[in-house]
Design a protein around this motif. Structure first.
Motif, PDB file in Angstrom:
ATOM      1  N   ILE A  41       1.009  -1.489   0.517  1.00  0.00           N
ATOM      2  CA  ILE A  41      -0.194  -0.714   0.386  1.00  0.00           C
ATOM      3  C   ILE A  41       1.249   1.393   0.235  1.00  0.00           C
ATOM      4  O   ILE A  41       1.803   1.668   0.823  1.00  0.00           O
ATOM      5  CB  ILE A  41      -0.715   0.143   1.697  1.00  0.00           C
ATOM      6  CG1 ILE A  41      -2.092  -1.196   1.426  1.00  0.00           C
ATOM      7  CG2 ILE A  41      -0.773   1.302   1.758  1.00  0.00           C
ATOM      8  CD1 ILE A  41      -3.012   0.068   0.527  1.00  0.00           C
ATOM      9  N   LEU A  71      10.325  -4.047  -0.896  1.00  0.00           N
ATOM     10  CA  LEU A  71       9.183  -4.039  -0.063  1.00  0.00           C
ATOM     11  C   LEU A  71       7.882  -4.742  -0.556  1.00  0.00           C
ATOM     12  O   LEU A  71       7.444  -5.423   0.627  1.00  0.00           O
ATOM     13  CB  LEU A  71       8.421  -2.381  -0.059  1.00  0.00           C
ATOM     14  CG  LEU A  71       9.434  -1.342   0.419  1.00  0.00           C
ATOM     15  CD1 LEU A  71       8.741  -0.510   0.358  1.00  0.00           C
ATOM     16  CD2 LEU A  71      10.036  -1.862   1.747  1.00  0.00           C
ATOM     17  N   PRO A 100       3.884  -6.130   3.197  1.00  0.00           N
ATOM     18  CA  PRO A 100       2.807  -5.157   4.073  1.00  0.00           C
ATOM     19  C   PRO A 100       3.203  -3.445   4.866  1.00  0.00           C
ATOM     20  O   PRO A 100       3.136  -2.554   4.381  1.00  0.00           O
ATOM     21  CB  PRO A 100       1.568  -5.829   3.750  1.00  0.00           C
ATOM     22  CG  PRO A 100       1.908  -7.428   4.248  1.00  0.00           C
ATOM     23  CD  PRO A 100       3.115  -6.838   3.826  1.00  0.00           C
ATOM     24  N   TYR A 101       3.525  -4.059   6.026  1.00  0.00           N
ATOM     25  CA  TYR A 101       4.351  -3.020   7.079  1.00  0.00           C
ATOM     26  C   TYR A 101       5.407  -2.148   6.756  1.00  0.00           C
ATOM     27  O   TYR A 101       4.995  -1.210   7.549  1.00  0.00           O
ATOM     28  CB  TYR A 101       4.243  -4.097   8.654  1.00  0.00           C
ATOM     29  CG  TYR A 101       2.415  -4.816   9.052  1.00  0.00           C
ATOM     30  CD1 TYR A 101       1.673  -3.726   8.542  1.00  0.00           C
ATOM     31  CD2 TYR A 101       2.594  -5.494   9.655  1.00  0.00           C
ATOM     32  CE1 TYR A 101       0.280  -4.392   9.347  1.00  0.00           C
ATOM     33  CE2 TYR A 101       1.622  -6.051  10.196  1.00  0.00           C
ATOM     34  CZ  TYR A 101       0.588  -5.746   9.678  1.00  0.00           C
ATOM     35  OH  TYR A 101      -1.072  -6.190  10.588  1.00  0.00           O
ATOM     36  N   GLU A 102       6.304  -3.048   6.700  1.00  0.00           N
ATOM     37  CA  GLU A 102       7.279  -2.418   6.406  1.00  0.00           C
ATOM     38  C   GLU A 102       7.228  -0.782   5.096  1.00  0.00           C
ATOM     39  O   GLU A 102       7.486  -0.387   4.567  1.00  0.00           O
ATOM     40  CB  GLU A 102       8.243  -3.186   5.624  1.00  0.00           C
ATOM     41  CG  GLU A 102       9.000  -3.387   6.769  1.00  0.00           C
ATOM     42  CD  GLU A 102       9.381  -5.245   7.310  1.00  0.00           C
ATOM     43  OE1 GLU A 102       7.391  -4.778   7.015  1.00  0.00           O
ATOM     44  OE2 GLU A 102       9.138  -5.619   8.108  1.00  0.00           O
ATOM     45  N   ILE A 120       4.963   0.276   4.610  1.00  0.00           N
ATOM     46  CA  ILE A 120       3.414   1.603   4.689  1.00  0.00           C
ATOM     47  C   ILE A 120       4.535   2.787   5.550  1.00  0.00           C
ATOM     48  O   ILE A 120       4.408   3.388   5.233  1.00  0.00           O
ATOM     49  CB  ILE A 120       2.522   1.058   6.483  1.00  0.00           C
ATOM     50  CG1 ILE A 120       1.594  -0.044   5.173  1.00  0.00           C
ATOM     51  CG2 ILE A 120       2.022   2.161   6.719  1.00  0.00           C
ATOM     52  CD1 ILE A 120       0.290  -0.647   6.279  1.00  0.00           C
ATOM     53  N   LEU A 121       5.808   1.725   6.138  1.00  0.00           N
ATOM     54  CA  LEU A 121       5.977   2.981   6.563  1.00  0.00           C
ATOM     55  C   LEU A 121       7.029   2.969   6.059  1.00  0.00           C
ATOM     56  O   LEU A 121       7.562   4.792   6.271  1.00  0.00           O
ATOM     57  CB  LEU A 121       7.233   1.934   8.003  1.00  0.00           C
ATOM     58  CG  LEU A 121       6.415   1.643   8.768  1.00  0.00           C
ATOM     59  CD1 LEU A 121       7.011   0.601  10.244  1.00  0.00           C
ATOM     60  CD2 LEU A 121       5.315   2.566  10.169  1.00  0.00           C
TER      61      LEU A 121
END
Lengths: 303, 368
Positions: free
Chosen positions: A37, A98, A102-104, A106-107
């Protein structure tokens, strides 16, 4: 409250839907294909809006103020290409590290978004700038007494329709679009069949970014633009993706329609801040029944 | 539990006691200004512990913890405001003649102090239960929590008569009859913060070392398998979300008297995402890392905003990207990995040396 107010609110909502649709399409495609994302997606919208501004300033310096109509028409495709190029670069430099995280994602993309915003602040100043709407978009059609449909909002609707038709044609009628859908459905199998998935990823990301750029040129018709313009739309665009589901064009369209139209309608019924609360609660309730969103790819996978 | 793990647990807690002692002694070697700043960082460390619990252990990234922090802060702010004024100033400006009913209980400390934790927990339950029940996870959950933070910011700004609008609750000067401007009060608040941080740390340490901690890690690593084994992950997720929200609320309540203001800008999206980066920098899945990350990132933030305010956002952006790409396990992970590598390097070197010195012809070592 008359019916005209409600109708004009719905109509305003439709142009909001159009912007959200253009932004949400890119988000949904890139999420569907790469599992990332892109939180910097709103900044591509901002870039698109600033392209309109820069081109307009340039034209009015060179040819006087009458040229804003021409410059706007030129700036729409230019917004697309500038944003797409930036997206291409971002994908090459950052996003490709990436995939599937997903979380990485996002950041890291959030970090990009901060950098882009601060750059815009340094280049164009922290204050919002005004973009003059072209003269041929001034005024509107009066459908009934008290209800006028402004040309610039009608133009945004038309622009979005063209873009969505273009995307549809690209996804479902061209070889490249077919490869893109194949990678979305099964990356490994597509790779086995000889599709260069890495290349597809890059082009997809660039395409999504370019769409956000077009959305930016549309947004410049609606009001002044600034470094945080992207932030104003991005959360709603995320909600479009959540509501509509990923990987299907119809889902994003439906999600954008719901979010865009219901937002101003609820704001009309209650206050502007309560409207957002009601909409959020409705989305949560809706997801109880359909956690995958309105439309989603049918799959046998557990997740 | 065998004796070996018992020993290591005691050993770890020795370190913990040492650090706590050092923190408690900080008032003796920090200026009042620095102490106040440091106290603020320690409240952030409490939030970071909560986020580490839900993100590092259970693998759920919430981007809405600013909301819980803000809710705790607003509870405390309301109490402090009512201590000073019968009718808060912003209510007067917005034309309210009487205190609204839901503000009335905030007169009493026995109500407020539990509420700073319970209200965030309540909201976490209200949000967490339906979302986790519908098996909304991963990025979707992050997006929803982020939208939630945004919505509450809009709501708090929009309901100016009840919340103080954009400015928030300002001009807080007294707590339990002590002036907040007084250095002694500040020191007292600092010590309370240290104690609370210690308790929060012990709570998280205990939680992660129980069965519950194992279930949380199982949710992160294989939620479906856990489901097949007969567990219901939903309840555990809701529970950890609520605990972590409670910790954020506690931190907010400790933060407000030290700063003297609470406003929507402290509960919005940017602070919420920043909270996640504290944990990412320090190192997920280690509680120490969360605390260290929160302190370091905020120290960097105050250094930048004192010296190069323009550069802070660039720095933050680079921090986000570099830690994700280069040090995905954060500082703690880097240190642990680094230690491991040093150990192997030294071992190899010693092996070589040993091999040389015990070579058959017995030549002495070249190096002196």
């Amino acid at each position: 409250m008359g019916i005209e107010t409600l109708l004009s609110q719905v109509f305003n909502g439709l142009s909001l839907s159009s912007v959200l649709l253009l932004v949400g399409l890119g988000l949904s495609i890139t999420f569907g294909i790469m599992g990332v994302i892109n939180f910097a997606h709103g900044e591509f919208l901002m870039v698109g809006a600033y392209v309109v501004y820069v081109l307009q300033t340039l034209f009015s310096k060179l040819y006087g103020h009458g040229a804003s109509g021409v410059s706007f028409l030129i700036s729409i495709p230019l917004s697309f290409f500038v944003a797409a190029f930036l997206g291409f670069l971002l994908e090459k430099v950052l996003i490709r590290f990436l995939y599937g995280r997903p979380y990485e994602g996002i950041l890291a993309t959030w970090g990009c978004s901060l950098i882009f915003q601060q750059m815009a602040r340094n280049i164009f100043g922290a204050n919002n700038v005004d973009v003059a709407s072209p003269k041929w978009l001034a005024g509107g059609v009066e459908v009934m007494p008290g209800l006028q449909l402004p040309y610039n909002r009608l133009f945004i609707l038309a622009l979005t329709t063209i873009c969505v038709m273009g995307i549809y044609f690209y996804l479902y009628r061209t070889a490249q679009g077919r490869r893109m859908r194949a990678v979305m459905q099964n990356r490994d199998m597509s790779a086995c069949l000889g599709i260069r998935t890495r290349k597809v990823d890059t082009y997809t990301f660039a395409l999504g970014s370019g769409l956000a750029g077009v959305a930016g040129s549309a947004v410049s018709l609606l009001g002044s633009i600034g470094p945080s313009t992207g932030q104003n739309y991005i959360i709603d665009a995320f909600m479009v993706v959540v509501l509509g589901g990923t990987g299907r064009l119809a889902g994003t369209i439906a999600g954008a329609l719901v979010m865009g139209v219901l937002n101003p309608v609820f704001e009309l019924i209650s206050t502007s801040s309560m409207g957002k609360v009601i909409l959020f609660i409705l989305v949560i309730l809706f997801l109880q029944g359909k956690p995958q969103g309105l439309f989603s790819l049918k799959t046998r996978a557990l997740d | 539990m065998d004796t070996k793990t018992d020993k290591s647990a005691i050993f770890k807690l020795k370190w913990f006691a040492l650090v706590m002692l050092l923190l408690a002694l900080a008032p003796f070697f920090l200026s009042d200004f620095r102490l106040n700043l440091f106290g603020k960082f320690l409240t952030f460390a409490i939030v970071a512990l909560g986020i580490d619990l839900i993100w590092g252990y259970a693998g759920i990234l919430s981007l809405g913890h600013g909301l819980f922090f803000g809710l705790g802060g607003y509870c405390m702010g309301a109490y402090l405001k009512l201590q000073a004024e019968e009718l808060p100033d912003f209510m007067g400006w917005s034309g309210l003649a009487e205190l609204p009913w839901f503000w009335k209980p905030f007169h009493h400390s026995w109500f407020v102090l539990p509420m700073t934790i319970l209200i965030p927990i309540l909201f976490a339950l209200l949000i967490g239960f339906p979302t986790f029940r519908a098996r909304i996870k991963g990025v979707y959950f992050s997006i929803l929590t982020q939208a939630l933070a945004l919505i509450f910011v809009t709501l708090f700004i929009g309901q100016q008569p009840y919340t103080g609008g954009t400015n928030g609750i300002t001009n807080l000067q007294h707590i339990f009859g002590f002036s907040l401007a007084e250095p002694a009060t500040m020191r007292g608040l600092y010590v309370i913060t240290v104690l609370m941080l210690g308790m929060a740390y012990l709570l998280c340490h205990w939680l992660t070392h129980t069965q519950l901690g194992k279930v949380l890690v199982a949710i992160r690593d294989g939620e479906n398998r856990l489901r097949f084994l007969g567990y219901n992950p939903t309840l555990f997720k809701v529970l950890v979300f609520a605990i972590s929200a409670g910790l954020a609320g506690l931190a907010g309540a400790l933060f407000v008297p030290q700063v003297g203001i609470i406003s929507p800008s402290m509960m919005g999206i940017l602070p919420s995402v920043e909270m996640a980066i504290w944990v990412a920098v320090g190192g997920r899945t280690t509680l120490k890392g969360a605390v260290i990350g929160a302190i370091l990132v905020n120290a960097a933030k105050s250094y930048f905003s004192e010296n190069f305010p323009e550069l802070w956002l660039y720095f933050l952006g680079v921090l986000f990207i570099s830690f994700v790409l280069l040090f995905p396990q954060g500082i703690m992970g880097f240190l642990q990995k680094g230690r491991f590598e040093w150990a192997t390097i030294i071992l190899r070197w010693r092996e070589k040396r040993f091999a040389k010195s015990s070579s058959p012809n017995g030549l002495p070592h070249k190096c002196h």
